[in-house]
Design a protein around this motif. Sequence first.
Motif, mmCIF file in Angstrom:
data_model
loop_
_atom_site.group_PDB
_atom_site.id
_atom_site.type_symbol
_atom_site.label_atom_id
_atom_site.label_comp_id
_atom_site.label_asym_id
_atom_site.label_seq_id
_atom_site.Cartn_x
_atom_site.Cartn_y
_atom_site.Cartn_z
ATOM 1 N N CYS A 50 0.828 -1.202 0.000
ATOM 2 C CA CYS A 50 0.000 0.000 0.000
ATOM 3 C C CYS A 50 0.863 1.253 0.000
ATOM 4 O O CYS A 50 0.598 2.211 -0.737
ATOM 5 C CB CYS A 50 -0.926 -0.019 1.215
ATOM 6 S SG CYS A 50 -2.217 1.252 1.180
ATOM 7 N N LEU A 51 1.925 1.257 0.818
ATOM 8 C CA LEU A 51 2.829 2.405 0.847
ATOM 9 C C LEU A 51 3.514 2.598 -0.502
ATOM 10 O O LEU A 51 3.632 3.724 -1.002
ATOM 11 C CB LEU A 51 3.877 2.225 1.946
ATOM 12 C CG LEU A 51 3.394 2.298 3.391
ATOM 13 C CD1 LEU A 51 4.542 1.968 4.332
ATOM 14 C CD2 LEU A 51 2.821 3.673 3.710
ATOM 15 N N ASP A 52 3.962 1.505 -1.087
ATOM 16 C CA ASP A 52 4.605 1.592 -2.400
ATOM 17 C C ASP A 52 3.644 2.162 -3.436
ATOM 18 O O ASP A 52 4.027 3.002 -4.265
ATOM 19 C CB ASP A 52 5.088 0.209 -2.843
ATOM 20 C CG ASP A 52 6.276 -0.289 -2.035
ATOM 21 O OD1 ASP A 52 6.920 0.533 -1.350
ATOM 22 O OD2 ASP A 52 6.544 -1.504 -2.073
ATOM 23 N N GLN A 53 2.405 1.716 -3.372
ATOM 24 C CA GLN A 53 1.405 2.197 -4.321
ATOM 25 C C GLN A 53 1.138 3.686 -4.119
ATOM 26 O O GLN A 53 0.974 4.440 -5.089
ATOM 27 C CB GLN A 53 0.099 1.414 -4.152
ATOM 28 C CG GLN A 53 -0.960 1.718 -5.207
ATOM 29 C CD GLN A 53 -0.585 1.180 -6.576
ATOM 30 O OE1 GLN A 53 -0.661 0.000 -6.835
ATOM 31 N NE2 GLN A 53 -0.155 2.073 -7.466
ATOM 32 N N ALA A 54 1.134 4.114 -2.850
ATOM 33 C CA ALA A 54 0.874 5.525 -2.559
ATOM 34 C C ALA A 54 1.961 6.417 -3.129
ATOM 35 O O ALA A 54 1.693 7.553 -3.555
ATOM 36 C CB ALA A 54 0.760 5.734 -1.054
ATOM 37 N N LEU A 55 3.193 5.938 -3.134
ATOM 38 C CA LEU A 55 4.291 6.717 -3.691
ATOM 39 C C LEU A 55 4.174 6.854 -5.203
ATOM 40 O O LEU A 55 4.602 7.851 -5.778
ATOM 41 C CB LEU A 55 5.631 6.061 -3.333
ATOM 42 C CG LEU A 55 5.993 6.067 -1.842
ATOM 43 C CD1 LEU A 55 7.244 5.232 -1.597
ATOM 44 C CD2 LEU A 55 6.202 7.481 -1.336
ATOM 45 N N GLU A 56 3.566 5.857 -5.865
ATOM 46 C CA GLU A 56 3.440 5.871 -7.319
ATOM 47 C C GLU A 56 2.116 6.464 -7.782
ATOM 48 O O GLU A 56 2.073 7.245 -8.734
ATOM 49 C CB GLU A 56 3.578 4.444 -7.851
ATOM 50 C CG GLU A 56 4.942 3.812 -7.595
ATOM 51 C CD GLU A 56 4.991 2.367 -8.068
ATOM 52 O OE1 GLU A 56 3.993 1.909 -8.655
ATOM 53 O OE2 GLU A 56 6.021 1.699 -7.853
ATOM 54 N N SER A 57 1.030 6.067 -7.115
ATOM 55 C CA SER A 57 -0.305 6.514 -7.518
ATOM 56 C C SER A 57 -1.197 6.614 -6.284
ATOM 57 O O SER A 57 -1.785 5.613 -5.854
ATOM 58 C CB SER A 57 -0.926 5.534 -8.524
ATOM 59 O OG SER A 57 -2.271 5.874 -8.787
ATOM 60 N N PRO A 58 -1.309 7.796 -5.675
ATOM 61 C CA PRO A 58 -2.123 7.942 -4.470
ATOM 62 C C PRO A 58 -3.558 7.448 -4.634
ATOM 63 O O PRO A 58 -4.096 6.809 -3.728
ATOM 64 C CB PRO A 58 -2.083 9.446 -4.199
ATOM 65 C CG PRO A 58 -0.780 9.883 -4.781
ATOM 66 C CD PRO A 58 -0.609 9.040 -6.017
ATOM 67 N N ASP A 59 -4.166 7.705 -5.774
ATOM 68 C CA ASP A 59 -5.561 7.291 -5.977
ATOM 69 C C ASP A 59 -5.706 5.768 -5.933
ATOM 70 O O ASP A 59 -6.655 5.241 -5.341
ATOM 71 C CB ASP A 59 -6.085 7.827 -7.305
ATOM 72 C CG ASP A 59 -6.312 9.330 -7.281
ATOM 73 O OD1 ASP A 59 -6.413 9.886 -6.168
ATOM 74 O OD2 ASP A 59 -6.371 9.943 -8.360
ATOM 75 N N LYS A 60 -4.774 5.063 -6.558
ATOM 76 C CA LYS A 60 -4.832 3.601 -6.517
ATOM 77 C C LYS A 60 -4.602 3.089 -5.101
ATOM 78 O O LYS A 60 -5.211 2.109 -4.669
ATOM 79 C CB LYS A 60 -3.801 3.013 -7.479
ATOM 80 C CG LYS A 60 -4.134 3.226 -8.952
ATOM 81 C CD LYS A 60 -3.084 2.582 -9.848
ATOM 82 C CE LYS A 60 -3.422 2.779 -11.319
ATOM 83 N NZ LYS A 60 -2.399 2.183 -12.215
ATOM 84 N N ALA A 61 -3.714 3.764 -4.368
ATOM 85 C CA ALA A 61 -3.451 3.354 -2.991
ATOM 86 C C ALA A 61 -4.665 3.582 -2.103
ATOM 87 O O ALA A 61 -4.932 2.805 -1.183
ATOM 88 C CB ALA A 61 -2.250 4.112 -2.437
ATOM 89 N N ILE A 62 -5.423 4.628 -2.364
ATOM 90 C CA ILE A 62 -6.636 4.891 -1.589
ATOM 91 C C ILE A 62 -7.626 3.744 -1.776
ATOM 92 O O ILE A 62 -8.219 3.246 -0.811
ATOM 93 C CB ILE A 62 -7.258 6.239 -2.018
ATOM 94 C CG1 ILE A 62 -6.363 7.397 -1.542
ATOM 95 C CG2 ILE A 62 -8.664 6.390 -1.440
ATOM 96 C CD1 ILE A 62 -6.713 8.735 -2.166
ATOM 97 N N THR A 63 -7.792 3.308 -3.029
ATOM 98 C CA THR A 63 -8.675 2.174 -3.298
ATOM 99 C C THR A 63 -8.156 0.907 -2.631
ATOM 100 O O THR A 63 -8.920 0.135 -2.040
ATOM 101 C CB THR A 63 -8.797 1.955 -4.815
ATOM 102 O OG1 THR A 63 -9.333 3.138 -5.424
ATOM 103 C CG2 THR A 63 -9.701 0.774 -5.120
ATOM 104 N N PHE A 64 -6.855 0.694 -2.729
ATOM 105 C CA PHE A 64 -6.219 -0.461 -2.085
ATOM 106 C C PHE A 64 -6.509 -0.452 -0.590
ATOM 107 O O PHE A 64 -6.911 -1.472 -0.010
ATOM 108 C CB PHE A 64 -4.708 -0.400 -2.343
ATOM 109 C CG PHE A 64 -3.931 -1.569 -1.794
ATOM 110 C CD1 PHE A 64 -3.405 -2.533 -2.641
ATOM 111 C CD2 PHE A 64 -3.698 -1.708 -0.432
ATOM 112 C CE1 PHE A 64 -2.669 -3.604 -2.147
ATOM 113 C CE2 PHE A 64 -2.975 -2.770 0.080
ATOM 114 C CZ PHE A 64 -2.460 -3.727 -0.788
#
Length: 299
Positions: free
Chosen positions: A71-85
Motif C-alpha cells: 500500500c505504501l509503495d502504491q501511494a508513492l506511485e499513484s495515491p488514488d490507486k493506494a486509496i482504493t487499495f
Amino acid sequence: MPVILPLLMFMQAYDPEIEAVMRNSRKKKEDAAAAAASAASVQQAAAARSASDADGRIPVPAKFAGPFQACLDQALESPDKAITFAQNWRIDGGSFYARHCMGFALSRAERWGPAIVAFEQAAEEAERGGEIVQSARLWGQAGNAALASGDAKKAREDFDAALARGLPDGMEKGELHLDRARALVALGDVDGARGSLDTALTQAPKDPLAWLLSATLARRTGELSLAQAHIARAVQLSPDDASVALEEGNIAVLTDHADIARSAWQRAVKLAPDAPAGKAAAENLGRLEPEATAPKPAG
C-alpha cells in the motif's frame, strides 16, 4: 520598519527559509515509513507486537507487513490507486494499518481534510487495540496533515493528543514537539512555541531543523544572542542547506556582522538559486550596501 521583524511576520505557519528543510524532513519520514514496513516483512515472525527493532520502533506484525508495504509503495506511485487499495484492505481486516496507509495516500494527494480523518481514525483504532505508541504516532501524523492544510488549531489539538499518549524519549518525541511548536507559532503562542522547541532540542539535539526554527524564533523575538548560538549549531549540523545559510545571514546582519551575512547569503544562493531560500538570500544581497550593517532581511 524596525530591524526586528514584527510579530505578524513571526506568526506565519511557513516561511521561505525553512520550507526546503521541512520538505526534506517530510521526504525522509516517508522513506522511513516505507523502509520500516519493508524491514518488518523481512523479519516475519520475529516482529512480535511487543518487540522493538534497533531504533526503538515497533515493527509491523507479519500479518499486516506485506499489504502495508504494498500500500505504501502504491501511494508513492499513484495515491488514488493506494486509496482504493486501502479501502479494500480495511474491509478485509487491515486494522489500523489500512487506515494509516489511507491517510498516507491522501496526504500524498494533498487531500488534507480526509487525510486528517483517516489518521485520527487509525489512531483511535490503534488505541482500542492497545497499541498506545502507534496511536501517538498516528495522532502526530494527523497533526502534520492539519498543519499542511493551514488549520493550526486542529494541528495543535492532534499534537497534544499524541503527546498525551506518550512516546519514549528520543528523536521521535523531539520531532513531535518540533511540529507542535510550528503549530503554536502559527497561532501566535510565542511562549508555548519556545517551550516545545526547547524540549525538541533536548530530545532531538541532532536535528538541524530544530536548531534552525529555534534560531528563527529567537531572532524574531529579539533574543539575538540565543539566535546566534542556535544558528551556529544548525550550520554545524547542516552546512550545505540553503535555508540554514539564509537564516545565518539574517541573524548576522542584525548583529552587525555584514561580512558574515554576505558570505552566508552568497552560500545560500550558490546552494539553491531557484529555491525560496536562495531567492530570499539573493534579494537580501541586493539590499546589502558595502557600508550597511542592518538592512531588513527577507524572510
